[in-house]
Motif scaffolding. Structure first.
Motif, PDB file in Angstrom:
ATOM      1  N   MET A   1       0.847  -1.188   0.000  1.00  0.00           N
ATOM      2  CA  MET A   1       0.000   0.000   0.000  1.00  0.00           C
ATOM      3  C   MET A   1       0.885   1.240   0.000  1.00  0.00           C
ATOM      4  SD  MET A   1      -3.349   0.755   0.602  1.00  0.00           S
ATOM      5  CE  MET A   1      -4.449   1.421   1.782  1.00  0.00           C
ATOM      6  N   ARG A   3       1.954   5.284   0.389  1.00  0.00           N
ATOM      7  CA  ARG A   3       1.655   6.384   1.314  1.00  0.00           C
ATOM      8  C   ARG A   3       2.544   7.577   0.961  1.00  0.00           C
ATOM      9  NH1 ARG A   3       2.451   4.548   6.759  1.00  0.00           N
ATOM     10  NH2 ARG A   3       4.521   5.453   6.737  1.00  0.00           N
ATOM     11  N   CYS A  19      -1.740  10.773   2.441  1.00  0.00           N
ATOM     12  CA  CYS A  19      -2.639  10.183   1.459  1.00  0.00           C
ATOM     13  C   CYS A  19      -2.147   8.778   1.106  1.00  0.00           C
ATOM     14  CB  CYS A  19      -2.625  11.095   0.222  1.00  0.00           C
ATOM     15  SG  CYS A  19      -3.714  10.624  -1.079  1.00  0.00           S
ATOM     16  N   SER A  20      -3.056   7.821   1.004  1.00  0.00           N
ATOM     17  CA  SER A  20      -2.669   6.467   0.601  1.00  0.00           C
ATOM     18  C   SER A  20      -3.499   5.973  -0.579  1.00  0.00           C
ATOM     19  CB  SER A  20      -2.793   5.497   1.776  1.00  0.00           C
ATOM     20  OG  SER A  20      -4.115   5.491   2.254  1.00  0.00           O
ATOM     21  N   THR A  21      -4.308   6.857  -1.157  1.00  0.00           N
ATOM     22  CA  THR A  21      -5.098   6.528  -2.341  1.00  0.00           C
ATOM     23  C   THR A  21      -5.054   7.727  -3.292  1.00  0.00           C
ATOM     24  OG1 THR A  21      -7.124   7.414  -1.377  1.00  0.00           O
ATOM     25  CG2 THR A  21      -6.688   5.073  -1.009  1.00  0.00           C
ATOM     26  N   ASP A  22      -5.833   7.679  -4.330  1.00  0.00           N
ATOM     27  CA  ASP A  22      -5.931   8.806  -5.245  1.00  0.00           C
ATOM     28  C   ASP A  22      -6.578   9.989  -4.524  1.00  0.00           C
ATOM     29  OD1 ASP A  22      -5.027   6.957  -7.057  1.00  0.00           O
ATOM     30  OD2 ASP A  22      -6.895   6.816  -8.172  1.00  0.00           O
ATOM     31  N   CYS A  23      -6.129  11.191  -4.849  1.00  0.00           N
ATOM     32  CA  CYS A  23      -6.717  12.411  -4.285  1.00  0.00           C
ATOM     33  C   CYS A  23      -6.943  13.386  -5.436  1.00  0.00           C
ATOM     34  CB  CYS A  23      -5.795  13.032  -3.236  1.00  0.00           C
ATOM     35  SG  CYS A  23      -6.461  14.555  -2.518  1.00  0.00           S
ATOM     36  N   PHE A  43       3.744   7.300  -6.985  1.00  0.00           N
ATOM     37  CA  PHE A  43       2.629   8.199  -7.235  1.00  0.00           C
ATOM     38  C   PHE A  43       2.916   9.053  -8.465  1.00  0.00           C
ATOM     39  CE2 PHE A  43       2.203   7.127  -2.837  1.00  0.00           C
ATOM     40  CZ  PHE A  43       0.844   7.149  -2.571  1.00  0.00           C
ATOM     41  N   ARG A  85      -2.220  10.449  -7.922  1.00  0.00           N
ATOM     42  CA  ARG A  85      -2.760   9.111  -8.179  1.00  0.00           C
ATOM     43  C   ARG A  85      -1.712   8.083  -7.763  1.00  0.00           C
ATOM     44  NH1 ARG A  85      -6.968   7.631 -11.205  1.00  0.00           N
ATOM     45  NH2 ARG A  85      -7.094   9.500 -12.468  1.00  0.00           N
ATOM     46  N   MET A  86      -2.131   7.132  -6.944  1.00  0.00           N
ATOM     47  CA  MET A  86      -1.239   6.049  -6.552  1.00  0.00           C
ATOM     48  C   MET A  86      -1.161   5.048  -7.703  1.00  0.00           C
ATOM     49  SD  MET A  86      -1.398   3.340  -3.429  1.00  0.00           S
ATOM     50  CE  MET A  86      -2.380   2.175  -4.341  1.00  0.00           C
ATOM     51  N   PRO A  88      -0.723   1.387  -8.649  1.00  0.00           N
ATOM     52  CA  PRO A  88      -0.724   0.072  -8.003  1.00  0.00           C
ATOM     53  C   PRO A  88       0.422  -0.795  -8.523  1.00  0.00           C
ATOM     54  CG  PRO A  88      -2.629   0.317  -9.464  1.00  0.00           C
ATOM     55  CD  PRO A  88      -1.860   1.595  -9.516  1.00  0.00           C
TER      56      PRO A  88
END
Length: 181
Positions: A1, A3, A19-23, A43, A85-86, A88
């Motif tokens: 995951m 961060r 933030c650990s997901t898209d913002c 990211f 954007r993270m 994956p």
């Protein structure tokens, strides 16, 4: 995951936002962003909300002065990070079909590995559309993975010029996002 932590001031000072997901709009949390730290993952950061505009690629590490780092990441300035954007982690094969012209027309070639120069490898001076079948990719304006960049993930991209990267003149090299993260 993944961060990432954004800071309003240089050298990781001032208010912060983790933030650990898209913002889609970082300015909902901070008034500006002058430094950041990526603890895990990779990211893509954008200079406009909703994942539009000029892009920069950040992997694990510290970025104490984003204004100075901007030119190294293919962006005019990183002071105005507005969304992120993270990326994956992808395990498995990488496949992308690239097309010389928009709407999947003109020369077509399939990529499964990095390409330092579309001109040298395929005698193709530009790529204006693509279909990403597997994996996550970075497309660069200049050969050898330099200049402004564009992040693409699985999906169809009928016109790469419509993705909001200002003054992106052409795509000249393409790199897989692999164990960089």
């Amino acid at each position: 995951m993944g961060r990432i932590t954004f800071f309003e001031e240089r050298n990781f000072q001032g208010r912060s936002y983790e933030c650990s997901t898209d913002c889609s709009d970082i300015q909902m949390h901070l008034s500006r962003c002058n430094s950041c730290r990526v603890d895990n993952g990779c990211f893509v950061v954008y200079d406009r909300p909703n994942f539009m505009g000029n892009q920069g690629f950040l992997r694990r590490g510290e970025y104490p002065d984003l204004q100075r780092m901007g030119s190294m990441m293919g962006m005019m300035t990183m002071e105005n990070i507005r969304s992120c954007r993270m990326i994956p982690m992808h395990r498995g094969q990488f496949r992308m079909k690239i097309y010389e012209r928009e709407n999947f027309s003109g020369q077509m070639h399939e990529l499964m590995d990095d390409c330092e120069s579309l001109q040298d490898r395929f005698y193709m001076s530009d790529c204006q559309s693509c279909n990403v079948l597997d994996g996550h990719w970075l497309m660069f304006e200049q050969p050898n993975f330099r200049g402004r960049m564009l992040y693409v993930r699985p999906g169809e991209y009928r016109n790469l010029r419509d993705m909001g990267v200002s003054n992106l003149s052409r795509i000249s090299s393409i790199k897989r996002v692999m164990d960089l993260c």
